[in-house]
Design a protein around this motif. Structure first.
Motif, PDB file in Angstrom:
ATOM      1  N   PHE A   1     -12.265   2.948  21.088  1.00  0.00           N
ATOM      2  CA  PHE A   1     -12.268   3.265  19.358  1.00  0.00           C
ATOM      3  C   PHE A   1     -11.132   3.613  18.883  1.00  0.00           C
ATOM      4  O   PHE A   1     -10.430   3.425  17.538  1.00  0.00           O
ATOM      5  N   SER A   2     -10.465   4.904  20.062  1.00  0.00           N
ATOM      6  CA  SER A   2      -9.104   5.470  19.384  1.00  0.00           C
ATOM      7  C   SER A   2      -8.483   4.044  19.285  1.00  0.00           C
ATOM      8  O   SER A   2      -7.051   4.234  18.973  1.00  0.00           O
TER       9      SER A   2
ATOM     10  N   VAL B 271      -8.734   1.882  15.881  1.00  0.00           N
ATOM     11  CA  VAL B 271      -8.900   2.202  15.284  1.00  0.00           C
ATOM     12  C   VAL B 271      -7.122   2.989  15.058  1.00  0.00           C
ATOM     13  O   VAL B 271      -6.321   2.558  14.211  1.00  0.00           O
TER      14      VAL B 271
END
Lengths: 248, 386
Positions: free
Chosen positions: B241-242, B245
Motif C-alpha cells: 500500500f505504502s 500510494v
C-alpha cells in the motif's frame, strides 16, 4: 543420601556454574531417583533456577556432568519437559493459548515439519486437563497470571515427557490454580514421572512434595521429605533458625 | 502508465514486502533499532564491494555488504556482553563508526562514480529503470527488480520453511533451546536475512528510509491483530500500500518516492494508533471512560443498598454525599434507571428487585476480587449495553 537401587532419573556430578567470576553453583553432586515429586528450596540467589537451566543446557556449566537416565541431556531431549518462569516470555506476543501449548509438540516434530491434526488434538487434551479448554483461542495477554501458568503446564504436558522441570510454577498464581497444578503434578508422579520443581513456600513442602533438595550455591542435602526436611537442614540452607516457621 | 512507472512501483512494492518480513520478527524481538544500525553500517561493505565489482547490483556486492551488516550485530553484542555499556549505547557506538568509514571511502575514491551520499541516504528509485538486465539483446527489465525480487523470494521461502522455529524462538528462547532448536542459529539467520534485505532495499530507498519500511508496517500490524500470521500478512499489505500510494503521492507532489512512501507509512501508523478498534488510543480512552462509568454505577448501587434511611437515598442528598458532579450523578442515575436497577418515588431512590440481586452479586465480586466475576455480572444482568 537415600538413593539405593532405584533407577536414577538424573545424576549430577561436580556441577559448577559461574557468571563471570561469581560462582552460582559450586560443585553440586545430586542423584534424583525416578518417580519423585521433588522441590528445590533455597534462599534467593541460591542458584535454583540456574541448576535447572544447567541441567537443560540453557546455561553452560564450567565443570561437571549431567546424566539423564544415564545419558547426556542432548540425547534425551524427548524425555524432558521444561516449564520456565512465567516472566521469561513476552505475554504480549501475538498468539493464542492453543498455539503456545502446540509449541510443546515442536520438539518431536524437529526442524521444518509443521504441526498437524495430531499435534492439535494433543494440545487440546492438555488444555482440557489444566481446565483451560474454554480459553483456547484467547490471546495470551488476556489471561490472568494463574491461567498463563496453566498454559505453560499444558505445554509441558503435550511433550509427554518422563521428567518435568518447573521453575516456580506457583509464583503469582491464585489458590485455585495452585491446587489444580499440584493435583496434576501428583497425578504425573503417581504415573511414574519425575518432577523437579523450584519452590519458594517452605510451609507447603511436606504437603506437596515427597522429595526435596536444599540448595545454597552448594548442595546442602537431598532426599525424602520425611527424612530430611528438618530444622537442621533448613538452618544450614537459610542460615537462620527456621524452627518457628516450620513447626508452629 | 508508462513501463518505467510500472517498474518503479513494482520495485517499491517488492522492496516494502521484503522489508516487512524480517521487520515483524525484529519488532517482536524488540530489536527494531538494530535495523537502523545495519542499514548504516553496510555502507563500507557496499563501497568496498563496488570497488571490486564496479556494479551496484552485483550479488557479490550485496553479499559483502550483508556480511558487514551481520558484523554490526556481532560487534554490538560483543560490546554489550562486556557489560561496560548498555545495548542502545553499543548500537550507537558501532554503526556511526562503520558508516563514517563508508563516507570517507566514498569521498576519497568514488567522486567520479555513480555512488554518492544523497543516494546512499535516500535511495534513487526514480533511476532504477535505467539500469537494465540484458541477456544478449534481450531486455529482462531493471536489474534492481531482479535483485529485490530474488531477495523477497528468499526470505519468503525461509519464512515458510522456518515459521515454526522463528515463532518459538522469538516467543520463548528457553523452550527452543531445551527442545533442541538452536535459537542462536535462528537469530543469526534472521540477522543475515535482515542484512541482505536491507542491502537490496537500500538501493531503492536508502539508509534512512529503509528503517521505516522495516519497522512501520510491523508496528502498525501489531496494533491490529493477535495472530502472528495475520501480523505478517498485514505488514506485507501495508508495505505494498505504502509503495503504490507513495509513488503516486510523489508523482503528484513532484517529490522523492522513498520520502512519500515512508510518509504514507507514518500516516498509516498514526491512523491505526489512534483508531485501532481494540488497542487504539481513542478506543482506550473510550474504554476507560466506560469503565469509570461502570465503577460509578457500582458505587452508587452499593450506597443505596447500604443505606436504609430514605433521607440518605434522596436524589439531592446523593449528590452531596457521594460527592459527584451534577452531570456525573445524572448519567449514573440514568444508566441505573435504563437498566431497571432502581425505582424513583418522590425523589427517593430505591433499588428494584433486579437492583437488589445485582448488588448482592456485586458484593461477592468485591470480596473475591476476581476480574472474571465482573464479566459474569455484566452478562447476567445485560448491563452497560447502551
Amino acid at each position: 543420601m537415600n538413593v539405593k537401587n532405584e533407577k536414577l532419573a538424573i545424576k549430577i556430578d561436580d556441577l559448577t556454574v559461574a557468571y563471570d567470576y561469581k560462582p552460582v553453583l559450586w560443585d553440586i553432586d545430586l542423584k534424583i531417583p525416578e518417580g519423585v515429586l521433588m522441590a528445590i528450596v533455597g534462599p534467593n540467589g541460591a542458584g535454583k533456577s540456574t541448576l535447572i537451566k544447567a541441567i537443560l543446557g540453557i546455561i553452560k556449566p564450567i565443570a561437571g556432568s549431567v546424566k539423564i537416565f544415564g545419558k547426556p541431556y542432548k540425547t534425551q531431549r524427548a524425555k524432558v519437559a521444561y516449564v520456565p518462569q512465567k516472566g521469561t516470555v513476552d505475554w504480549d506476543f501475538p498468539t493464542t493459548a492453543l498455539d503456545v501449548v502446540m509449541m510443546g509438540t515442536y520438539g518431536s516434530l524437529g526442524w521444518i515439519k509443521r504441526p498437524g491434526q495430531a499435534q492439535r488434538k494433543s494440545a487440546l487434551e492438555a488444555l482440557e486437563k489444566v481446565g483451560m479448554l474454554a480459553f483456547k483461542n484467547r490471546q495470551i495477554s488476556q489471561l490472568s497470571g494463574g491461567q498463563q501458568q496453566r498454559i505453560f503446564l499444558a505445554r509441558a504436558l503435550v511433550q509427554n515427557a518422563s521428567i518435568y522441570f518447573m521453575d516456580e510454577p506457583f509464583q503469582g498464581v491464585d489458590a485455585t490454580t495452585e491446587r489444580a497444578i499440584i493435583k496434576i503434578l501428583k497425578e504425573l508422579r503417581d504415573a511414574g514421572k519425575t518432577l523437579i520443581v523450584v519452590h519458594h513456600d517452605l510451609q507447603t513442602v511436606p504437603e506437596y512434595f515427597n522429595w526435596v533438595t536444599f540448595l545454597n550455591v552448594k548442595g546442602i542435602a537431598s532426599g525424602p521429605v520425611k527424612d530430611i526436611f528438618n530444622d537442621d537442614n533448613l538452618t544450614k540452607t537459610y542460615g537462620i533458625n527456621y524452627k518457628v516457621a516450620i513447626n508452629p | 502508465m508508462s513501463t518505467a512507472q510500472i517498474e518503479i512501483q513494482l520495485i517499491a512494492a517488492l522492496a516494502a514486502m521484503a522489508c516487512a518480513i524480517p521487520g515483524v520478527f525484529l519488532v517482536l524481538r524488540k530489536m527494531a533499532m538494530i535495523s537502523d544500525a545495519i542499514s548504516h553500517s553496510i555502507l563500507p561493505g557496499l563501497v568496498v564491494g563496488f570497488f571490486i565489482t564496479q556494479d551496484l547490483n552485483s550479488p557479490w556486492l550485496i553479499l559483502l555488504a550483508a556480511v558487514t551488516g551481520v558484523l554490526t550485530v556481532v560487534l554490538v553484542e560483543f560490546i554489550q556482553k562486556t557489560r561496560l555499556v548498555k545495548e542502545d549505547t553499543a548500537i550507537g557506538l558501532v554503526f556511526p563508526a562503520l558508516f563514517s568509514v563508508g563516507v570517507i571511502l566514498i569521498a576519497q575514491n568514488a567522486n567520479d562514480v555513480h555512488l554518492d551520499i544523497d543516494a546512499v541516504l535516500l535511495g534513487e528509485l526514480a533511476f532504477a529503470p535505467f539500469d537494465r538486465l540484458l541477456v544478449g539483446n534481450l531486455d529482462l527489465g531493471p536489474k534492481s527488480l531482479w535483485v529485490i525480487g530474488s531477495i523477497l523470494l528468499l526470505s519468503l521461502s525461509l519464512l515458510i520453511l522456518f515459521f515454526k522455529e522463528l515463532k518459538m524462538s522469538t516467543f520463548d528462547k528457553g523452550l527452543a533451546t531445551s527442545l533442541g532448536f538452536s535459537p542462536l542459529l535462528i537469530h543469526y539467520g534472521l540477522m543475515s536475512v535482515s542484512s541482505v534485505t536491507i542491502v537490496g532495499a537500500f538501493d531503492a530507498v536508502g539508509a534512512v528510509l529503509v528503517v521505516a519500511l522495516i519497522i512501520a508496517p510491523a508496528a502498525t500490524a501489531y496494533l491490529l491483530t493477535n495472530s502472528l500470521k495475520k501480523m505478517l500478512v498485514l505488514s506485507l499489505l501495508f508495505g505494498v500500500f505504502s509503495a503504490l500510494v507513495g509513488y503516486w503521492l510523489a508523482h503528484w507532489l513532484d517529490a522523492s518516492i522513498a520520502g512519500s512512501m515512508t510518509s504514507v507509512l507514518g500516516v498509516l501508523f498514526l491512523l491505526v494508533f489512534l483508531f485501532a478498534p481494540k488497542q487504539g488510543v481513542i478506543s482506550a480512552i473510550f474504554k476507560e471512560k466506560q469503565q469509570r462509568k461502570e465503577v460509578s454505577l457500582l458505587v452508587f448501587l452499593l450506597h443505596l443498598q447500604n443505606h436504609e434511611d430514605p433521607r440518605e437515598r434522596h436524589v439531592n442528598h446523593l449528590q452531596e454525599h457521594i460527592n459527584w458532579h451534577r452531570i456525573q450523578a445524572k448519567t449514573v442515575v440514568d444508566l441505573a434507571q435504563k437498566n431497571n436497577l432502581i425505582e424513583i418515588e418522590n425523589q427517593v431512590i430505591n433499588l428494584s428487585e433486579k437492583g437488589l440481586q445485582f448488588t448482592e452479586e456485586a458484593l461477592k465480586y468485591i470480596t473475591t476480587n476476581k476480574p472474571t466475576a465482573i464479566e459474569d455480572l455484566k452478562n447476567k444482568f445485560f448491563l452497560f449495553r447502551g
